[in-house]
Scaffold this active site. Sequence first.
Site, PDB file in Angstrom:
ATOM      1  N   ARG A 104       0.821  -1.364  -0.091  1.00 26.18           N
ATOM      2  CA  ARG A 104      -0.093   0.169  -0.035  1.00 26.18           C
ATOM      3  C   ARG A 104       0.870   1.184   0.110  1.00 26.18           C
ATOM      4  O   ARG A 104       1.788   1.535   1.035  1.00 26.18           O
ATOM      5  CB  ARG A 104      -0.901  -0.154   1.155  1.00 26.18           C
ATOM      6  N   ASP A 203       1.532 -12.105  10.134  1.00 27.04           N
ATOM      7  CA  ASP A 203       2.270 -12.207  11.226  1.00 27.04           C
ATOM      8  C   ASP A 203       2.038 -13.606  12.005  1.00 27.04           C
ATOM      9  O   ASP A 203       2.910 -14.383  12.437  1.00 27.04           O
ATOM     10  CB  ASP A 203       1.730 -10.940  12.184  1.00 27.04           C
TER      11      ASP A 203
END
Length: 209
Positions: A104, A203
Amino acid sequence: MGRVVVIDHPLVQHKLTIMRDVNTGPKDFRELLEEISMLMAYEITRDLPTEEVEVTTPLARGRFRMLAGKKIGLVPILRAGLGMVNGVLRLIPAARVGHVGLYRDPETHLPVEYYCKLPPDVNEREIIVLDPMLATGGSAVAAIDFLKERGARQIKLMALVAAPEGVRRVQERHADVDIYVAAIDSHLDEHAYIVPGLGDAGDRLYGTK
Ligand code: URA
């Protein structure tokens, strides 16, 4: 408008609940995502065409159904989408795997492609885009845009958990794409995390939190 299929199978829901638990570590999280992806692949391939072939069993000759040779392509969105690839490949080992990497842009907030490698015959394959979290829908829409620019014509999206906002965005921008998910959760928080969700899937897969 594309279909939204929520795969409500008890095994999928059971495994997803364990994945949501904050105490589930990366090893179990990875294994569960692979298992759920395999179970979801069973459902997403329900409409694959079959053809009759002649087979001789030990007792008799007969005509039986086999897959009609439709070509499949899997396209995980890096990085969390990688966690879904092996589960799907266990059911569809002949599928080819392309990869799309997006980040992004911190200023425009728009997804920018930093990596894209697809099977050369992407236009002949049914493409399944893999991304566990369909949050704002920004990455999924951008990945599908890139795939269509490169010739893909038949695309399905497979996610684990979706937010209603993400489902709506994909439906608005790509009305020809069917969406398969294991759950549609409540909403997005102010950081675009899905609530209740399961946190950051990348994660949790790779232990990078
Ligand atoms: N990506 C994630 O990994 N988790 C979310 O909740 C939203 C986006």
